[in-house]
Design a protein around this motif. Structure first.
Motif, short mmCIF file in Angstrom:
data_model
loop_
_atom_site.label_atom_id
_atom_site.label_comp_id
_atom_site.label_asym_id
_atom_site.label_seq_id
_atom_site.Cartn_x
_atom_site.Cartn_y
_atom_site.Cartn_z
N SER A 1 63.73 52.28 39.34
CA SER A 1 63.31 52.79 38.03
C SER A 1 64.46 53.39 37.22
O SER A 1 65.14 54.31 37.66
CB SER A 1 62.21 53.84 38.21
OG SER A 1 61.70 54.22 36.95
N GLY A 2 64.70 52.80 36.05
CA GLY A 2 65.71 53.30 35.12
C GLY A 2 67.14 52.96 35.46
O GLY A 2 68.04 53.29 34.69
N LYS A 3 67.38 52.31 36.58
CA LYS A 3 68.75 51.99 36.98
C LYS A 3 69.15 50.61 36.45
O LYS A 3 68.34 49.69 36.44
CB LYS A 3 68.90 52.03 38.50
CG LYS A 3 68.74 53.44 39.06
CD LYS A 3 68.95 53.48 40.54
CE LYS A 3 68.78 54.90 41.06
NZ LYS A 3 68.93 54.96 42.52
N GLY B 1 60.68 48.31 36.53
CA GLY B 1 61.24 49.55 36.00
C GLY B 1 62.74 49.58 35.89
O GLY B 1 63.31 50.55 35.40
N ALA C 1 66.50 48.79 34.51
CA ALA C 1 67.09 48.62 33.18
C ALA C 1 67.95 47.36 33.22
O ALA C 1 69.17 47.41 33.39
CB ALA C 1 67.92 49.84 32.82
#
Length: 186
Positions: free
Chosen positions: A106-108, A137, A139
C-alpha cells in the motif's frame, strides 16, 4: 540512506530469464540502492482469507509480508503465461494487498518489467501485473516499462547483466523507481 527495493520474480523455472533480469537489476543498481530478490514465492500458499488470520498466517506468506514491509519500493519481473502474468506473481500481490487498505504494498512505488519468448516481451502480462498491483494499493509508475522480446534467443548465450542495452534500460528503471521511493526512505 539507501533505498530498499524488493524484487518479485514471476517465474519459478531454473534458469529463468526473468530471474536473470532481476539479478542484472541488482548488479547494475546504483550504489545507494539495495535490491533484494525475494526467495520463496513457490512456498506461499494461494491466498485464502480463511488462512489469513492474525495468529495463523502461513510462514511463507508471513516472510513475504515481512520482507515487503521493510522495503521502500517493488520491482516486479513478469514473463507471460497464456497472455497474462503467472499465478505465483498474482498470488504474491494478493497476499501483499491484505489487510485491505493497509497491506505491505500500500502506497509504495511499483515498477513492472520482464522478458518473454514472444515478439512483444510479455507486454500483456506486465500490464496485468501493473493493474493488479495498483488495485492492491501500490503506487504503480505507469510510464516505467521494459518488455524484452525473444528471450530464448536473446539470452541464449548472454546473461542479461552482460547485455549493454538491457543493463542500461534496467538502470533507468531502477533510477526512476528509486526517485519515487527516495522520499519514503528518507
Amino acid at each position: 540512506m539507501s533505498v530498499r527495493i524488493l524484487a518479485l520474480v514471476g517465474s519459478l523455472r531454473a534458469g529463468s530469464h526473468n530471474r536473470q533480469l532481476a539479478e542484472a537489476a541488482a548488479k547494475h543498481a546504483p550504489a545507494d540502492v539495495d535490491i533484494e530478490l525475494f526467495e520463496g514465492l513457490a512456498d506461499v500458499p494461494f491466498y485464502n482469507e480463511d488462512i489469513d488470520a492474525e495468529d495463523s498466517v502461513p510462514a511463507a506468506a508471513a516472510r513475504l509480508r515481512e520482507a515487503a514491509g521493510s522495503t521502500d519500493a517493488f520491482l516486479l519481473f513478469s514473463p507471460e503465461y497464456n497472455g497474462t502474468m503467472p499465478a505465483v506473481l498474482k498470488n504474491a500481490i494478493d497476499w501483499l494487498s491484505r489487510p485491505f487498505g493497509a497491506g505491505a504494498i500500500s502506497g509504495k512505488p511499483v515498477a513492472v518489467v520482464g522478458t518473454a519468448f514472444g515478439q512483444y516481451g510479455g507486454v500483456w502480462a506486465q500490464d496485468e501485473a501493473r493493474k493488479a498491483a495498483g488495485i492492491a494499493g501500490g503506487a504503480v509508475i505507469e510510464d516505467v516499462k521494459l518488455s524484452i522480446p525473444a528471450s530464448l534467443t536473446r539470452f541464449a548465450e548472454t546473461h542479461p547483466a552482460d547485455d549493454v542495452e538491457v543493463a542500461t534500460a534496467l538502470t533507468e528503471v531502477v533510477t526512476r523507481l528509486t526517485e519515487q521511493a527516495a522520499p519514503a526512505a528518507a
